[in-house]
Scaffold this active site. Structure first.
Site, PDB file in Angstrom:
ATOM      1  CG  HIS A   1      38.836 -10.467  -4.535  1.00 38.60           C
ATOM      2  ND1 HIS A   1      39.012  -9.104  -4.411  1.00 38.60           N
ATOM      3  CD2 HIS A   1      39.702 -10.858  -5.499  1.00 38.60           C
ATOM      4  CE1 HIS A   1      39.947  -8.698  -5.263  1.00 38.60           C
ATOM      5  NE2 HIS A   1      40.365  -9.739  -5.947  1.00 38.60           N
TER       6      HIS A   1
ATOM      7  CB  SER B   1      41.336   2.017  -5.593  1.00 39.27           C
ATOM      8  OG  SER B   1      41.649   0.701  -5.205  1.00 39.27           O
TER       9      SER B   1
HETATM   10  P1  NAD Z   1      38.870  -0.739  -3.750  1.00 41.18           P
HETATM   11  O1  NAD Z   1      40.312  -0.853  -4.008  1.00 41.18           O
HETATM   12  O2  NAD Z   1      37.931  -1.370  -4.682  1.00 41.18           O
HETATM   13  O3  NAD Z   1      38.578   0.893  -3.488  1.00 41.18           O
HETATM   14  C1  NAD Z   1      37.326   1.462  -3.192  1.00 41.18           C
HETATM   15  C2  NAD Z   1      37.037   2.532  -4.263  1.00 41.18           C
HETATM   16  O4  NAD Z   1      35.671   2.933  -4.156  1.00 41.18           O
HETATM   17  C3  NAD Z   1      37.875   3.800  -4.111  1.00 41.18           C
HETATM   18  O5  NAD Z   1      38.484   4.111  -5.345  1.00 41.18           O
HETATM   19  C4  NAD Z   1      36.833   4.876  -3.746  1.00 41.18           C
HETATM   20  O6  NAD Z   1      37.148   6.138  -4.276  1.00 41.18           O
HETATM   21  C5  NAD Z   1      35.586   4.314  -4.379  1.00 41.18           C
HETATM   22  N1  NAD Z   1      34.316   4.773  -3.793  1.00 41.18           N
HETATM   23  C6  NAD Z   1      34.071   5.193  -2.535  1.00 41.18           C
HETATM   24  N2  NAD Z   1      32.773   5.505  -2.398  1.00 41.18           N
HETATM   25  C7  NAD Z   1      32.173   5.279  -3.599  1.00 41.18           C
HETATM   26  C8  NAD Z   1      30.844   5.418  -4.093  1.00 41.18           C
HETATM   27  N3  NAD Z   1      29.854   5.859  -3.314  1.00 41.18           N
HETATM   28  N4  NAD Z   1      30.598   5.080  -5.380  1.00 41.18           N
HETATM   29  C9  NAD Z   1      31.588   4.654  -6.178  1.00 41.18           C
HETATM   30  N5  NAD Z   1      32.860   4.508  -5.766  1.00 41.18           N
HETATM   31  C10 NAD Z   1      33.149   4.811  -4.490  1.00 41.18           C
HETATM   32  O7  NAD Z   1      38.422  -1.396  -2.505  1.00 41.18           O
HETATM   33  P2  NAD Z   1      39.187  -1.472  -1.129  1.00 41.18           P
HETATM   34  O8  NAD Z   1      38.223  -1.021  -0.131  1.00 41.18           O
HETATM   35  O9  NAD Z   1      40.480  -0.807  -1.246  1.00 41.18           O
HETATM   36  O10 NAD Z   1      39.384  -3.053  -0.978  1.00 41.18           O
HETATM   37  C11 NAD Z   1      40.401  -3.871  -1.502  1.00 41.18           C
HETATM   38  C12 NAD Z   1      39.843  -5.289  -1.609  1.00 41.18           C
HETATM   39  O11 NAD Z   1      38.959  -5.665  -0.527  1.00 41.18           O
HETATM   40  C13 NAD Z   1      38.989  -5.470  -2.842  1.00 41.18           C
HETATM   41  O12 NAD Z   1      38.995  -6.807  -3.204  1.00 41.18           O
HETATM   42  C14 NAD Z   1      37.637  -5.105  -2.287  1.00 41.18           C
HETATM   43  O13 NAD Z   1      36.590  -5.397  -3.143  1.00 41.18           O
HETATM   44  C15 NAD Z   1      37.648  -5.893  -0.988  1.00 41.18           C
HETATM   45  N6  NAD Z   1      36.588  -5.358  -0.090  1.00 41.18           N
HETATM   46  C16 NAD Z   1      35.313  -5.788  -0.314  1.00 41.18           C
HETATM   47  C17 NAD Z   1      34.276  -5.243   0.414  1.00 41.18           C
HETATM   48  C18 NAD Z   1      32.880  -5.713   0.118  1.00 41.18           C
HETATM   49  O14 NAD Z   1      32.677  -6.888  -0.212  1.00 41.18           O
HETATM   50  N7  NAD Z   1      31.906  -4.840   0.211  1.00 41.18           N
HETATM   51  C19 NAD Z   1      34.531  -4.252   1.362  1.00 41.18           C
HETATM   52  C20 NAD Z   1      35.865  -3.863   1.591  1.00 41.18           C
HETATM   53  C21 NAD Z   1      36.878  -4.411   0.820  1.00 41.18           C
END
Ligand code: NAD
Ligand code: ZN
Length: 247
Positions: A119, A189
């Site tokens: 992404h 997710s």
């Molecule tokens: P996602 O759909 O990947 O969901 C987050 C998942 O992480 C959920 O299923 C949740 O249960 C799980 N989770 C929460 N805490 C956790 C932990 N401590 N250990 C393991 N799992 C845990 O991500 P999203 O937030 O719905 O984002 C959608 C899109 O936006 C994706 O492309 C995502 O990667 C991106 N995004 C990226 C970042 C980043 O670069 N850090 C942050 C926010 C969103």
């Protein structure tokens, strides 16, 4: 209590192929919010309202300012024990691919090498009109969307909702999944397509799929092992167990 069952343990060799998919969950323990629930809100906006090309066309300054805010969070964050465990796992193996949906560079900063950023990356930018690249770090104080020499607005190099993935990256991720003996799906997710297809493809092609997530996901009932908990706690245990099978 060992985490891994016998069926998985039997596959563990230095030459096994391992592919990993990570999502926002792995970085949540570094203080970077996921997009789920209230923690993803900025001002009154949900991420889905900002992270799309129509929002940028209509409100470039608003979308840019949100990215500057998120860059502030990412720059202050440090890789956690989950990111570091994946780096250690890569060091142990001959064939390892890390596919990430995250844009925060924390895997790079943890020392992982063979990374596929599905992404994009929040610190990179390009012109929305002529596509000229702007990979320098923008100072956080710049909250107005900057313009390119062509007059177009400069945008973050992020794959927004409704956009295509960068050419070749998804294909390479699918290849890594298809050839994997062991596939880990961590902190995602499994609903954001096309990334969500990747673990299912690995499974179809015979990989043992392990999920690490505190919550049940679309993948949970299909995978070989679904480990409930935070990746910062589970991944170091998992990697230490893999290490004992290798020695
Ligand atoms: P996602 O759909 O990947 O969901 C987050 C998942 O992480 C959920 O299923 C949740 O249960 C799980 N989770 C929460 N805490 C956790 C932990 N401590 N250990 C393991 N799992 C845990 O991500 P999203 O937030 O719905 O984002 C959608 C899109 O936006 C994706 O492309 C995502 O990667 C991106 N995004 C990226 C970042 C980043 O670069 N850090 C942050 C926010 C969103
Ligand atoms: Zn331009």
């Amino acid at each position: 209590m060992p985490i891994l069952n016998e069926k998985i343990a039997e596959r563990i060799t230095r030459g096994m192929k391992v592919a990993v998919l990570t999502g926002a969950g792995i970085s949540s323990e570094s203080g970077i919010p996921t997009f789920r629930g209230d923690e993803g809100l900025w001002k009154t906006y949900r991420p889905e309202e900002l992270a799309n090309p129509q929002a940028f066309a209509a409100h470039p300054h608003r979308v840019w300012e949100w990215y500057q805010y998120r860059r502030g969070i990412v720059r202050q964050a440090e890789p956690n024990s989950g990111h570091l465990a994946l780096k250690d796992l890569e060091d142990l193996l001959e064939d390892f691919s890390l596919i990430t949906q995250n844009v925060d560079s924390l895997h790079i900063r943890a020392g992982s090498r063979n990374i596929l950023e599905l992404h994009g990356n929040i610190e990179k930018n390009y012109c929305s009109r002529c596509r000229k690249r702007y990979d320098k770090l923008f100072d956080q104080k710049i909250i107005e969307c900057p313009e390119c020499s062509c007059g177009g607005y400069i945008r973050p190099d992020i794959v927004w909702f409704g956009e295509m993935l960068p050419a070749g990256v998804f294909e390479r991720a699918m290849q890594a999944a298809e050839s994997a003996d062991l596939f880990l799906s961590i902190g995602t997710s499994a609903v954001v397509y096309p990334a969500a297809m990747i673990p299912f493809r690995a499974m179809e092609k015979g990989a043992a799929v392990i999920e690490v997530n505190p919550q049940v996901t679309e993948l949970s009932s299909y995978c070989e092992l679904s480990l409930r908990g935070g990746s910062g706690e589970i991944l170091p245990q998992l990697v230490s167990e893999i290490t004992t099978y290798l020695n």
